[in-house]
Design an enzyme around this catalytic site. Structure first.
Site, short mmCIF file in Angstrom:
data_model
loop_
_atom_site.label_atom_id
_atom_site.label_comp_id
_atom_site.label_asym_id
_atom_site.label_seq_id
_atom_site.Cartn_x
_atom_site.Cartn_y
_atom_site.Cartn_z
N GLU A 1 72.57 62.08 14.31
CA GLU A 1 73.10 62.74 15.51
C GLU A 1 73.07 61.86 16.75
OE1 GLU A 1 71.06 64.13 13.35
OE2 GLU A 1 71.85 66.11 12.77
N PHE B 1 63.09 79.28 11.52
CA PHE B 1 63.45 78.03 10.85
C PHE B 1 64.43 77.22 11.70
CE2 PHE B 1 66.32 75.76 7.84
CZ PHE B 1 65.41 74.78 7.47
N GLN B 2 64.10 75.97 11.92
CA GLN B 2 64.91 75.04 12.73
C GLN B 2 65.17 75.55 14.13
OE1 GLN B 2 68.25 73.70 10.24
NE2 GLN B 2 66.90 72.05 9.55
N LYS C 1 73.60 81.34 16.43
CA LYS C 1 74.52 81.49 15.30
C LYS C 1 75.28 82.83 15.34
CE LYS C 1 74.85 80.87 10.34
NZ LYS C 1 74.16 80.58 9.08
N MET D 1 63.77 40.14 24.29
CA MET D 1 63.45 40.56 25.65
C MET D 1 61.94 40.82 25.79
SD MET D 1 64.53 41.09 28.63
CE MET D 1 66.26 41.40 28.86
C1 LIG Z 1 67.14 45.07 29.98
C2 LIG Z 1 67.80 45.59 31.23
C3 LIG Z 1 67.91 44.77 32.35
C4 LIG Z 1 68.57 45.19 33.49
N1 LIG Z 1 68.75 44.32 34.52
C5 LIG Z 1 69.57 44.66 35.54
C6 LIG Z 1 69.95 43.72 36.55
O1 LIG Z 1 69.53 42.57 36.55
N2 LIG Z 1 70.80 44.11 37.51
C7 LIG Z 1 71.33 45.37 37.55
O2 LIG Z 1 72.15 45.65 38.41
N3 LIG Z 1 70.97 46.29 36.63
C8 LIG Z 1 70.13 45.96 35.64
N4 LIG Z 1 69.82 46.90 34.67
C9 LIG Z 1 70.38 48.25 34.80
C10 LIG Z 1 69.57 49.13 35.72
O3 LIG Z 1 68.47 49.66 35.00
C11 LIG Z 1 70.44 50.30 36.27
O4 LIG Z 1 71.00 51.01 35.21
C12 LIG Z 1 71.58 49.84 37.14
O5 LIG Z 1 71.15 48.85 38.06
C13 LIG Z 1 72.17 51.00 37.91
O6 LIG Z 1 73.46 50.70 38.30
P1 LIG Z 1 74.12 51.37 39.56
O7 LIG Z 1 73.29 51.19 40.77
O8 LIG Z 1 75.51 50.88 39.62
O9 LIG Z 1 74.06 52.93 39.30
P2 LIG Z 1 74.61 53.91 38.18
O10 LIG Z 1 73.49 54.30 37.31
O11 LIG Z 1 75.85 53.43 37.57
O12 LIG Z 1 74.88 55.18 39.10
C14 LIG Z 1 76.09 55.37 39.74
C15 LIG Z 1 75.88 55.77 41.18
O13 LIG Z 1 77.18 56.04 41.69
C16 LIG Z 1 77.27 57.37 42.12
N5 LIG Z 1 78.60 57.85 41.77
C17 LIG Z 1 79.04 58.38 40.60
N6 LIG Z 1 80.35 58.70 40.68
C18 LIG Z 1 80.73 58.36 41.93
C19 LIG Z 1 81.97 58.45 42.64
N7 LIG Z 1 83.08 58.96 42.06
N8 LIG Z 1 82.00 58.01 43.91
C20 LIG Z 1 80.89 57.51 44.52
N9 LIG Z 1 79.70 57.43 43.92
C21 LIG Z 1 79.63 57.83 42.63
C22 LIG Z 1 76.17 58.12 41.46
O14 LIG Z 1 75.79 59.22 42.24
C23 LIG Z 1 75.07 57.05 41.37
O15 LIG Z 1 74.34 56.98 42.55
C24 LIG Z 1 69.11 46.50 33.54
C25 LIG Z 1 68.97 47.33 32.44
C26 LIG Z 1 68.35 46.88 31.29
C27 LIG Z 1 68.27 47.79 30.11
C1 LIG Z 2 64.83 52.56 21.67
C2 LIG Z 2 64.16 51.44 22.38
N1 LIG Z 2 62.92 51.03 22.01
C3 LIG Z 2 62.32 50.01 22.65
C4 LIG Z 2 62.95 49.36 23.69
C5 LIG Z 2 62.25 48.20 24.41
N2 LIG Z 2 63.03 46.95 24.22
C6 LIG Z 2 63.88 46.48 25.13
S1 LIG Z 2 64.69 45.10 24.65
C7 LIG Z 2 63.86 45.08 23.18
C8 LIG Z 2 64.14 44.01 22.16
C9 LIG Z 2 65.53 44.03 21.65
O1 LIG Z 2 65.62 43.16 20.55
P1 LIG Z 2 67.02 42.68 20.00
O2 LIG Z 2 67.91 43.85 19.79
O3 LIG Z 2 66.81 41.78 18.84
O4 LIG Z 2 67.62 41.89 21.25
P2 LIG Z 2 67.19 40.49 21.89
O5 LIG Z 2 66.38 40.81 23.10
O6 LIG Z 2 66.43 39.73 20.89
O7 LIG Z 2 68.49 39.86 22.25
C10 LIG Z 2 62.96 46.16 23.10
C11 LIG Z 2 62.08 46.41 21.97
C12 LIG Z 2 64.23 49.84 24.06
N3 LIG Z 2 64.89 49.32 25.07
N4 LIG Z 2 64.82 50.84 23.38
#
Ligand SMILES: Cc1cc2nc3c(=O)[nH]c(=O)nc-3n(C[C@H](O)[C@H](O)[C@H](O)COP(=O)(O)OP(=O)(O)OC[C@H]3O[C@@H](n4cnc5c(N)ncnc54)[C@H](O)[C@@H]3O)c2cc1C
Ligand SMILES: Cc1ncc(C[n+]2csc(CCOP(=O)(O)OP(=O)(O)O)c2C)c(N)n1
Ligand SMILES: [Mg+2]
Lengths: 164, 573
Positions: free
Chosen positions: B51, B113-114, B163, B481
């Site tokens: 799912e 159940f469920q 249901k 990472m």
């Molecule tokens: C491993 C990892 C590393 C990351 N590193 C970075 C990084 O280096 N840099 C980075 O930027 N992010 C990074 N992120 C992502 C970060 O966690 C956030 O998801 C991201 O920065 C949020 O983006 P955003 O501010 O554009 O907001 P979003 O989450 O895209 O939110 C959208 C915003 O816009 C508003 N909005 C929605 N619709 C409208 C509309 N029609 N008009 C006006 N406003 C609207 C919403 O209210 C909200 O405030 C990383 C994520 C991961 C998993």
């Molecule tokens: C469901 C979930 N569990 C744990 C994490 C924490 N986490 C972030 S990046 C990462 C490693 C990802 O490994 P891989 O897919 O091999 O990517 P790589 O960083 O090696 O490119 C983990 C465990 C996560 N983001 N999501």
């Protein structure tokens, strides 16, 4: 600072849990919470008292407003307002001196004795939360058996109203 | 009027809403609905293998189109398996409608159940939820669910259906509402003209401006307006991870992504700016770094449809609540009417500074002499081979950051990844959701050998429905990472970040009937990739061996300012 926030919301199942859930989910604090239907049976009114700086309280009102079930939100503490809380307090009152003392203090605070047994008095008091606190302090905790407080309800002074 | 059962109403309402595909998995509580699905052919059901994948498929469809995707899951375990997908959509403000089966209403609360209290479980991760109390309500509830999911700040909506609301023998008059009105929900349609005027004045007076645009520009369909405004002013643009593609990635005014793994020039420009125009971005902690040190000299204009995003983490000087598209358009109109231009000299000096930054560290990685391929090289090649025009759906990890940094997105809605929740396992089902709806487009899943295994079972769904996505697996044999953080903060103690006993991905995908291509040397990469994309009708899995020791740079120094960054394993700002 302490804020009293009034919320008008749809009187629907689940609405209350969304409001309460929001507070815990976002780490907002709840000091007291009251809720009951209004004269319009499709709406309930909820009053929550909370403590936080301006930034937190701004987030609280904004996040409350975002809930789909919430129709209107007002921070009563932003303007002149009235606040009331109801307290019922049950006390040991098993000798003449104590009984007289409780009665006198209740009179000063405009409380009413609403239940009496040979050994207890139950006093009802209505007022601001701080007045209720002061009453408890005045009586001293040693005779208190049970305290129940309704939580704060509030309303704006003057002609301002919170309606649809 | 037509008489339909609750089950039929569900399916009919989806059809009337214009839904083509729903993604789901059957179970006891949904059997009436599945029977209603069987007897029509307008709404096509895609049977996933878990799912979670159904929700990511629906979510990715929404990210690509702006319209709510639909997932259908049964009560109990079906619903709880969907939770990660709902949370993923919630964190990134993605419109989605998730229909969950529920036990019969008279059994609710009896640990039947469920039975799972899905309204309760999902409460903190939905924009709203409905629990059907009477079958007659179904059309209106479904209409409301779509309306809420898609309007304002979008988000997922759960519709929980016991249901007995779908009993085939009980029929009711069916009419799908054309529109719904809710007194407690009125999304804002335009910004405040006075505030926009203030913003325009400040934009014109700025000497070191930056436009910081996020996911709101993508979901708010405002990249055209953003691009026009930025070009008109000649100001630099940076995008968040969620905003990539909102401004053309190859344009010279684009200075890259900002934040934790943002470009040197974007983070430097932010730090030194005197005016930040933030549009549809939420000052996330991965962007701001230490909020007390955030952009000390900048005034902030913040445009967002959700007032709660404004001044949540960083105080705005000029808040503007409204949809990005309408607000940016009005800004542009006011700018034209003002007949003024920004100070050319200061802008020239500012660009010289930015170019100097760009020249100094601008987005280069080092290819050392080792035989090992760099993951960045793979993404650059992908960008080249697909002309920067593919839908790129990513998983989570280093590979995601490399894709964000090195793929040049010129169009919105084509970079599809989980930013807010960072859900490993998102990539493959997301790519499937996009490919199914855009069969003519190139759809790629960039993943790691860790992430891909979190929804690998969907290779089977791909066979069943012929969904020829291309998987680019950057195989570094580790949870890269995690390993990077361990290298940087735990003296390289690689606790549980090493992937032992990986499957032979070639054999694995072949057993599902797909094509596997393994690449170990850079010389072979381009040819292999072109071969993969030439196989239009086949799902191809490219297992690409990359340097396991590579780190993602720049990387901001924790709790520092925007400009405090590691630039390589040895250099710091
Ligand atoms: C491993 C990892 C590393 C990351 N590193 C970075 C990084 O280096 N840099 C980075 O930027 N992010 C990074 N992120 C992502 C970060 O966690 C956030 O998801 C991201 O920065 C949020 O983006 P955003 O501010 O554009 O907001 P979003 O989450 O895209 O939110 C959208 C915003 O816009 C508003 N909005 C929605 N619709 C409208 C509309 N029609 N008009 C006006 N406003 C609207 C919403 O209210 C909200 O405030 C990383 C994520 C991961 C998993
Ligand atoms: C469901 C979930 N569990 C744990 C994490 C924490 N986490 C972030 S990046 C990462 C490693 C990802 O490994 P891989 O897919 O091999 O990517 P790589 O960083 O090696 O490119 C983990 C465990 C996560 N983001 N999501
Ligand atoms: Mg890996």
């Amino acid at each position: 600072m302490r804020h009293i926030i009034s919320v008008l919301m749809e009187n629907e199942p689940g609405a209350l849990s969304r409001v309460v859930g929001l507070f815990s989910q976002r780490n907002f604090n709840i000091e007291s919470l009251t809720v009951a239907p209004t004269e319009d049976e499709t709406l309930s009114r909820l009053t929550v008292t909370t403590v936080g700086d301006d930034r937190v309280v701004e987030q609280i009102t904004k996040q409350l407003n975002k809930l789909i079930d919430v129709v209107k939100v007002v921070d009563l503490t932003e303007g002149d307002h009235l606040e009331r809380e109801l307290m019922m307090i049950k006390m040991k009152a098993n000798n003449g001196t104590v009984r007289a003392e409780i009665k006198r203090t209740a009179d000063i605070f405009r409380g009413t004795i609403i239940d009496v047994t040979p050994n207890t008095f139950t006093v009802q008091l209505v007022g601001s939360s701080s007045k209720l606190d002061a009453f408890i302090e005045a009586l001293g905790t040693s005779n208190i058996m049970e305290v129940v407080r309704s939580g704060v309800s509030g309303i704006a002074r003057g002609e301002k109203v919170l309606t649809l | 009027m037509e008489l339909l059962s609750g089950a039929e109403m569900v399916v009919r309402a989806l059809r009337d809403e214009g839904v083509k595909y729903i993604y789901g998995y059957p179970g006891g509580a949904l059997l009436h609905i599945y029977d209603a699905i069987f007897t029509q052919d307008e709404v096509e059901h895609i049977l996933v293998r878990h799912e979670q994948a159904a929700t990511h498929m629906a979510d990715a469809y929404a990210r690509a189109t702006g319209k709510a995707g639909v997932a259908l899951v049964t009560s109990g375990p079906g619903a709880t398996n969907a939770v990660t997908g709902i949370a993923t959509a919630y964190m990134d403000s993605i419109p989605m409608v998730v229909i969950t089966g529920q036990v019969m209403s008279h059994l609710i609360g009896e640990d039947a159940f469920q039975e799972t209290d899905m309204i309760g479980v999902s409460r903190p991760i939905v924009k709203h939820s409905f629990s059907v109390q009477r079958p007659e309500e179904i059309p209106e509830i479904i209409k409301k669910a779509f309306h809420i999911a898609e309007s304002g700040r979008p988000g997922p909506v759960v519709v929980d259906i016991p249901k007995d609301m779908t009993t085939p023998t009980e029929r009711y008059e069916y009419e799908y509402p054309k529109s719904v009105k809710m007194r407690s929900y009125n999304p804002i349609m335009k910004g405040h003209t006075g505030q926009i005027k203030k913003a325009v004045d400040m934009l014109l007076a700025a000497k070191r401006p930056v436009i910081y645009a996020g996911g709101g520009v993508i979901m708010g369909d405002a990249s055209e307006q953003l691009t026009a405004l930025a070009r008109e002013l000649g100001y630099p643009v940076t995008n968040t991870l969620m905003g990539l593609g909102g401004y053309p990635g190859t344009d010279k005014q684009f200075i890259g992504m900002l934040g934790m793994h943002g470009s040197y020039e974007a983070n430097m420009a932010m730090h030194h700016s005197d005016l930040i125009l933030a549009v549809g971005a939420r000052f996330d902690d991965r962007v701001t770094n230490g909020t007390d040190k955030f952009c000390p000299t900048a005034k902030i204009v913040h445009v967002d449809i959700d007032p709660a995003s404004i001044s949540k983490t960083i105080k705005a000087d000029v808040p503007i609540v409204g949809p990005a598209q309408a607000v940016l358009k009005e800004m542009l109109d006011q700018l034209h009417a003002a007949k003024k231009a920004p100070c050319a000299d200061s802008l020239k000096a500012w660009w010289e500074q930015i170019e100097e930054w760009r020249g100094r560290h601008g987005g280069r990685f080092k290819t050392d002499d080792s035989e090992l391929m760099k993951p960045q090289q793979v993404i650059e090649m992908l960008s080249k081979v697909t002309n920067g025009d593919a839908y790129v759906c990513s998983d989570v990890g280093q590979h995601q950051m490399f894709a964000a940094q090195y793929y040049k997105f010129n169009k919105p809605n084509r970079w599809i990844n989980s930013g807010g929740l960072g859900t490993m396992g998102f990539g493959l089902p997301a790519a499937m959701g996009v490919k199914l709806n855009f069969p003519e487009e190139e759809v790629v899943c960039v993943t790691g050998e860790g992430s891909i295994q979190m929804n690998i079972q969907e290779l089977s769904t791909i066979s069943q429905y012929d969904i020829p996505v291309k998987v680019i697996c950057l195989n570094n044999q580790s949870l890269g990472m995690v390993r990077q953080w361990q290298d940087m903060n735990y003296e390289s103690r690689h606790s549980q970040s090493y992937m032992k006993s990986l499957p032979d991905f070639m054999k694995l995908v072949e057993s599902y009937g797909h094509v596997g291509i393994k690449v170990e040397r850079y010389e072979d990469l381009e040819g292999a990739m072109r071969e993969a994309f030439a196989l239009k009708d086949r799902m191809v899995f490219m297992d690409i061996a990359v340097d396991p020791f590579e780190h993602v740079y720049p990387m901001q120094v924790p709790r520092g300012s925007m400009r405090d960054m590691w630039l390589s394993k040895t250099e710091r700002t």
